[in-house]
Motif scaffolding. Structure first.
Motif, short mmCIF file in Angstrom:
data_model
loop_
_atom_site.label_atom_id
_atom_site.label_comp_id
_atom_site.label_asym_id
_atom_site.label_seq_id
_atom_site.Cartn_x
_atom_site.Cartn_y
_atom_site.Cartn_z
N GLY A 7 0.84 -1.19 0.00
CA GLY A 7 0.00 0.00 0.00
C GLY A 7 0.87 1.24 0.00
N ASP A 8 0.26 2.36 -0.28
CA ASP A 8 0.96 3.65 -0.19
C ASP A 8 2.29 3.64 -0.94
OD1 ASP A 8 -0.72 5.34 1.83
OD2 ASP A 8 -0.68 3.30 2.61
N LEU A 9 2.22 3.25 -2.22
CA LEU A 9 3.43 3.26 -3.04
C LEU A 9 3.88 4.70 -3.29
CD1 LEU A 9 2.46 0.60 -5.76
CD2 LEU A 9 3.54 0.22 -3.53
N HIS A 10 2.92 5.60 -3.44
CA HIS A 10 3.20 7.03 -3.69
C HIS A 10 4.20 7.19 -4.84
CE1 HIS A 10 0.98 9.06 -0.44
NE2 HIS A 10 1.08 7.90 0.16
N LEU A 11 3.95 6.51 -5.95
CA LEU A 11 4.87 6.61 -7.09
C LEU A 11 4.95 8.06 -7.55
CD1 LEU A 11 3.88 3.38 -9.08
CD2 LEU A 11 5.64 3.67 -7.30
N GLY A 47 -4.13 1.26 -2.27
CA GLY A 47 -4.31 2.69 -2.47
C GLY A 47 -3.10 3.58 -2.26
N ASP A 48 -3.26 4.85 -2.67
CA ASP A 48 -2.14 5.78 -2.81
C ASP A 48 -1.08 5.13 -3.71
OD1 ASP A 48 -3.42 7.71 -1.39
OD2 ASP A 48 -2.05 7.74 0.32
N VAL A 49 -1.56 4.72 -4.88
CA VAL A 49 -0.68 4.12 -5.88
C VAL A 49 0.27 5.22 -6.36
CG1 VAL A 49 -0.61 3.02 -8.13
CG2 VAL A 49 -2.52 2.54 -6.55
N ASN A 83 -6.52 8.26 -1.14
CA ASN A 83 -6.91 9.68 -1.17
C ASN A 83 -5.97 10.53 -2.02
OD1 ASN A 83 -5.30 8.87 1.14
ND2 ASN A 83 -5.20 11.04 1.63
N HIS A 84 -4.75 10.03 -2.30
CA HIS A 84 -3.84 10.79 -3.16
C HIS A 84 -4.13 10.55 -4.65
CE1 HIS A 84 -0.49 12.47 -0.59
NE2 HIS A 84 -1.24 11.82 0.29
N ASP A 85 -4.83 9.46 -4.95
CA ASP A 85 -5.08 9.13 -6.37
C ASP A 85 -6.30 9.87 -6.89
OD1 ASP A 85 -3.07 7.01 -6.54
OD2 ASP A 85 -4.38 5.90 -5.18
N ALA A 172 -8.72 -2.06 1.13
CA ALA A 172 -9.33 -0.74 1.36
C ALA A 172 -8.29 0.30 1.75
CB ALA A 172 -10.39 -0.85 2.46
N HIS A 173 -8.64 1.54 1.53
CA HIS A 173 -7.75 2.65 1.90
C HIS A 173 -8.53 3.62 2.78
CE1 HIS A 173 -4.19 5.25 1.08
NE2 HIS A 173 -5.05 6.21 1.39
N GLN A 174 -8.46 3.41 4.08
CA GLN A 174 -9.21 4.25 5.02
C GLN A 174 -8.43 4.36 6.31
OE1 GLN A 174 -12.11 5.84 4.42
NE2 GLN A 174 -12.72 4.93 2.50
N GLY A 216 -4.55 0.38 3.43
CA GLY A 216 -3.58 1.40 3.07
C GLY A 216 -4.00 2.69 3.73
N HIS A 217 -3.09 3.63 3.84
CA HIS A 217 -3.29 4.99 4.33
C HIS A 217 -2.29 5.35 5.42
CE1 HIS A 217 -4.98 8.86 4.71
NE2 HIS A 217 -5.50 8.69 5.89
N ILE A 218 -2.04 4.44 6.37
CA ILE A 218 -1.07 4.72 7.42
C ILE A 218 0.27 4.13 6.96
CG2 ILE A 218 -0.52 4.45 9.87
CD1 ILE A 218 -3.15 5.90 9.50
N HIS A 219 1.34 4.92 7.07
CA HIS A 219 2.60 4.51 6.45
C HIS A 219 3.48 3.60 7.30
CE1 HIS A 219 2.45 7.88 3.18
NE2 HIS A 219 1.41 7.09 3.18
N SER A 220 3.14 3.41 8.58
CA SER A 220 3.88 2.45 9.42
C SER A 220 3.15 1.11 9.41
CB SER A 220 3.94 2.91 10.87
OG SER A 220 4.45 4.19 10.96
MN MN Z 1 -0.47 7.38 1.73
#
Ligand code: MN
Length: 385
Positions: A7-11, A47-49, A83-85, A172-174, A216-220
């Motif tokens: 999750g949270d790849l943030h490419l 999420g946050d691909v 939420n970033h996508d 899910a991304h929440q 996805g959503h929390i980065h830890s």
């Molecule tokens: Mn994220």
């Protein structure tokens, strides 16, 4: 069946102006090697691909590269939006991708879609929930009382027939919280989002019917409420608050057994992010210098401010991102209660002191007038002050 939860790849993300695309390619290649070694059947991307709603060319190329590599290995992909996508952009071509076993759910259309698989030891249903807001969900369930994210997600799940005989997985991304415990934020979630906040929390108990929830959503990386509800965390450290936060992917094994098996596989970044501390002399001493390509945040304990510390540091560590000081002066300043000083001083006194501190000379009458007018317009002081 075996899945990798990401999750949270943030490419496309940058770190204080440094491009991370090669770091991201490196980590995706590492994930592909893990997929080979573990004979993975599917990858869940929560999420946050992308980092931005309009991703850079390099970011779209990198996702394209990763998806092709997965398809070549006949690994299924289950990807939802974060939420970033931009939901519509991420959804582009999804009907075509599905024929290659790449399942994308980026736009909520009133139904929690699922993909069903029969493996030799279990019937598996994988549900995909794109990032949703209450306003969008309300539209599809006019009879439900939907005010918050929590209401929205509960309404969606309540209206989804779930076959409890099968193994049910949700992607899910929440922002999900346990009973009386909030997930530990990594620090880089909040950029460009309003969704880390008390109001938006979802109680983990709404996922009771699922055998595994890939969040996805929390980065830890962490569990929420129970082991089978997890944040995989981002694959790379995206802020200095994560400097000591080791990254991993979750390997999920779903079988006929009652509980899914969860194993964390550590990830090794191309360039690590480190927070180092000491005097400039100590930190740049040959015997202490290592991995010079790493992203460095240095806290200097020198008593005197060093001229062009950044320039000096970057000669040894070219990817130095931040430098600050921790010495007797900074500790003193921290102890000073500014509001108490301000209480006993008039506006001209305060401005005069500040001007002297910054420029080492007295403020002129004209400059003081400009400051006074600005402060009056901003409502900081009255006409009479
Ligand atoms: Mn994220």
């Amino acid at each position: 069946m075996k899945f990798l939860h990401l999750g949270d790849l943030h490419l496309g993300k940058t770190l204080s102006g440094f491009d991370l695309i090669e770091d991201q390619r490196h980590i995706l290649d590492q994930i592909l090697r893990i997929a080979d070694k573990e004979s993975i059947d599917g990858v869940l991307i929560a999420g946050d691909v992308y980092d931005k709603s309009i991703p850079s060319e390099a970011a779209t190329k990198l996702l394209d590269y990763f998806l092709i590599k997965l398809v070549q290995r006949e690994i299924k992909v289950f990807m939802v939006s974060g939420n970033h996508d931009s939901d519509d952009r991420l959804n582009y071509g999804s009907a075509l991708f599905a024929s290659n076993q790449i399942f994308i759910s980026a736009v909520f259309d009133g139904t929690l879609h699922k993909q069903s698989f029969t493996s030799k030891d279990a019937e598996i249903d994988i549900y995909m929930l794109p990032f949703v807001k209450a306003s969008r969900v309300r539209h599809y369930f006019p009879d439900e009382d939907i005010e918050s994210y929590n209401d929205a997600v509960r309404a969606i799940i309540k209206n989804t027939p779930i076959n409890k005989k099968n193994k049910n997985i949700l992607v899910a991304h929440q922002f999900v919280a346990g009973k009386g415990e909030d997930p530990a934020l990594a620090g880089s979630e909040s950029a460009g989002t309003q969704s880390v906040g008390l109001v938006e929390k979802i109680g983990y108990d709404c996922f009771d019917d699922f055998d595994y929830v890939a969040l996805g959503h929390i980065h830890s990386p962490q569990r929420v409420g129970r082991d089978e509800i997890r944040y995989s965390g981002s694959p790379l450290k995206y802020s200095f608050s994560e400097a000591n936060n080791e990254k991993s992917v979750s390997l999920i094994t779903v079988s006929a057994e009652e509980r899914v098996k969860i194993e964390l596989i550590p990830l090794k970044p191309m360039r690590n992010m480190r927070h180092i501390r000491g005097t400039m002399k100590e930190l740049l001493d040959k015997k202490n210098v290592k991995a010079t390509e790493d992203f460095i945040y240095a806290t200097l304990t020198d008593e005197d401010i060093i001229n062009d510390a950044m320039g000096v540091f970057q000669q040894i560590y070219p990817n130095t991102v931040r430098i600050d000081y921790d010495n007797s002066h900074t500790r003193e300043t921290e102890q000073v209660d500014i509001s108490r000083i301000a209480e006993n001083k008039s506006f001209p006194e305060l401005i005069g002191d500040f001007y002297r501190l910054m420029y080492g000379c007295e403020i002129t009458e004209e400059e003081m007038d400009v400051m006074r007018i600005a402060a009056q317009e901003a409502g900081v002081i009255n006409e009479a002050d």
